[in-house]
Scaffold this motif. Structure first.
Motif, short mmCIF file in Angstrom:
data_model
loop_
_atom_site.label_atom_id
_atom_site.label_comp_id
_atom_site.label_asym_id
_atom_site.label_seq_id
_atom_site.Cartn_x
_atom_site.Cartn_y
_atom_site.Cartn_z
N LYS A 1 0.84 -1.22 0.00
CA LYS A 1 0.00 0.00 0.00
C LYS A 1 0.86 1.25 0.00
O LYS A 1 0.63 2.17 -0.78
CB LYS A 1 -0.89 -0.01 1.26
CG LYS A 1 -1.53 1.34 1.57
CD LYS A 1 -2.45 1.28 2.75
CE LYS A 1 -1.85 1.62 4.08
NZ LYS A 1 -1.50 3.02 4.30
N LEU B 1 6.97 19.73 7.22
CA LEU B 1 8.16 19.34 6.46
C LEU B 1 7.85 19.29 4.96
O LEU B 1 8.68 19.65 4.13
CB LEU B 1 8.68 17.98 6.93
CG LEU B 1 9.16 17.92 8.39
CD1 LEU B 1 9.46 16.49 8.80
CD2 LEU B 1 10.39 18.80 8.59
N VAL C 1 9.09 9.88 6.11
CA VAL C 1 8.83 9.11 4.90
C VAL C 1 8.06 10.00 3.92
O VAL C 1 8.44 10.19 2.77
CB VAL C 1 7.97 7.86 5.22
CG1 VAL C 1 7.61 7.11 3.95
CG2 VAL C 1 8.69 6.96 6.19
N GLY C 2 6.97 10.58 4.43
CA GLY C 2 6.08 11.36 3.57
C GLY C 2 6.78 12.56 2.95
O GLY C 2 6.64 12.82 1.75
N THR D 1 7.08 1.36 13.03
CA THR D 1 5.93 1.71 13.88
C THR D 1 4.67 0.98 13.42
O THR D 1 3.79 0.69 14.23
CB THR D 1 5.72 3.24 13.90
OG1 THR D 1 4.50 3.53 14.58
CG2 THR D 1 5.64 3.84 12.51
N PHE E 1 4.90 7.94 16.36
CA PHE E 1 3.58 8.59 16.51
C PHE E 1 3.12 8.49 17.96
O PHE E 1 3.16 7.42 18.56
CB PHE E 1 2.55 7.93 15.59
CG PHE E 1 2.84 8.14 14.13
CD1 PHE E 1 2.76 9.40 13.55
CD2 PHE E 1 3.21 7.07 13.32
CE1 PHE E 1 3.04 9.59 12.21
CE2 PHE E 1 3.49 7.26 11.98
CZ PHE E 1 3.41 8.53 11.42
#
Ligand code: UD1
Length: 418
Positions: free
Chosen positions: A22, A124, A163-164, A304, A328
């Motif tokens: 995903k 970010l 990551v994003g 995570t 998180f």
């Protein structure tokens, strides 16, 4: 809201075919906006989040044919303002910013949604796009962006590993003028997959998998065919399912190299792990797992997205263990539900102290987010009696056909549709 009815405890046996990832498929879908020639994507998982991403692309004017593979032709891209009701459904919609600014010079989207697992700021992403030359205004829960000509390559040092945001920069820098360097970049396999996809279509992205990524902007990308990597978190989830059921299963269509730390931890629980090029097996030899301490962190540290499954493992293992969540802050929402099933656990700040019990008992519980949902499903498989899991809509966002895959392994799980 659908619910699951699960009868436990069970032993699992057999093999499961792991779906496409995903978290690799989503950025690749948004990256397709950068390519004006037709592309074909294989191994796309059948998930709700993917369907939403596809709907967003279609609303923008992109031509998509969904058969066994996904054919995308974004030459017909028209709109810069996708509908808010779709954008708000997934976190991944943030990745539309770079491609729409690149193609159309402007963008206007609602704030992205996603699992409620913490604050999930987007500073970010926004700061990086600004450094590369975009003007961004945030108004009334909308992100509006403009760019005069093209993104301009720059050196960006990320203050946190994200990551994003690493993906956002790659997407903005691929067709930018000159060179962009990301320092302190995330190293997740899904980022590598995005870069492999873009490079196959003509991009020049190097250093992915290290903390310094170098993107030389190219003039254009070409069409082609690409196969998405398999889902390491789905693999890890099935391996934990087998571990807590003291069972033996084989996961096919998976890359064990992406799961090093998870496999190491499973070995510490007493599991016999075997791996091949595209498979991985676990055998507990009927034994209850031993507890393991877990501290989450950016790749290659412990993911995570596997924290809640390993917490469950520890809660039914032999021993006392500590789980520390460093990514998180709100990722323990499953804890009160597991306590209702008999778990012995203390939650303090970002730490769980788990004292393993021999068995869990069934209860009616509520799923709150993607990974919590699957953790409760696994708990239902080992608890004695009938466990009812309400609000399972989250699980369809990230696990393809979970009830069929678990049933094929021997679980007694039934979906009640509403
Ligand atoms: C992605 C994954 C998610 C996974 C997570 C960490 C997708 C769709 N989601 O989420 O499954 O759990 O990576 O592996 O791929 N942060 C900021 N500012 C920002 C962005 C992030 O402070 O602008 C913080 C976050 O609050 C978090 C940390 O950075 O504490 C890491 O988040 P990030 O890696 O960006 O996660 P996502 O990309 O949202």
């Amino acid at each position: 809201m659908d619910k699951f009815i699960i009868k436990g405890p069970v032993k699992l046996k057999g093999q499961v075919i792991i779906s496409g990832s995903k978290n690799a498929a989503l950025p690749i879908l948004f990256a397709s906006l950068l390519i004006k020639e037709p592309i074909e994507i294989k191994n796309i998982p059948k998930l709700k989040d993917i369907d939403i991403a596809i709907k967003i692309l279609i609303k923008l004017g992109v031509n998509i044919k969904k058969k066994k593979t996904l054919r995308i032709d974004s030459s017909s891209l028209l709109r810069y303002n996708p509908p808010s009701y779709l954008i708000k459904l997934i976190r991944a919609s943030i990745w539309i910013l770079g491609p729409l600014l690149t193609r159309l010079g402007k963008v206007n989207i609602a704030f992205p949604g996603g699992c409620s697992i913490g604050n999930r700021p987007i500073d970010l992403h926004i700061n990086s796009l600004q450094i590369l030359g975009a003007k961004i205004n945030i108004k009334k829960n909308h992100i509006q962006g403009y760019i005069k000509k093209k993104f301009q390559g720059k050196i960006i040092r990320m203050k946190n590993v994200s990551v994003g945001a690493t993906i956002t920069i790659i997407l903005a820098a691929t067709l930018a003028c000159s060179i962009t360097i990301i320092e302190n970049a995330a190293k997740e396999p899904e980022i590598k997959d995005l870069a492999n996809f873009l490079n196959k279509m003509g991009a020049n992205i190097q250093g992915v998998g290290t903390n310094k990524i170098i993107i030389k902007g190219v003039k254009k990308l070409k069409g082609g065919i690409y196969t998405i990597i398999s889902d390491r978190i789905e693999t890890g989830t099935f391996l934990v399912a087998a571990a807590i059921c003291k069972s033996k299963i084989l996961c096919k269509n998976t890359n064990p190299n992406d799961l090093n730390i998870v496999l190491q931890k499973l070995k510490k629980t007493g599991a016999e792990i075997k791996t091949g090029k595209n498979w991985c097996s676990i055998n507990m030899h009927g034994q209850r797992p031993k507890s393991v301490n877990i501290t989450t962190g950016p790749y290659p540290k412990f993911p995570t997205d596997m924290q809640s499954q390993f917490a469950l493992l520890n809660l039914v293992s032999n021993g006392i263990s500590i789980i520390k969540e460093n990514i998180f802050e709100n990722r323990f929402m499953y804890v009160p539900e597991l306590i209702r099933m008999g778990a012995n656990v203390i939650l303090k700040n970002n730490m769980l102290k788990c004292k393993g019990v021999k068995s869990l008992s069934s209860a009616e519980v509520m799923a709150t987010d993607l990974r919590s949902s699957v953790t409760l499903v696994l708990a239902g498989c080992i608890a004695s009696g009938i466990t009812i899991i309400n609000n399972i809509s989250h699980i369809d966002r990230g696990y393809e056909n979970i009830e069929n895959k678990l049933s094929n392994l021997g679980a007694h799980i039934q979906r009640i549709k509403y």
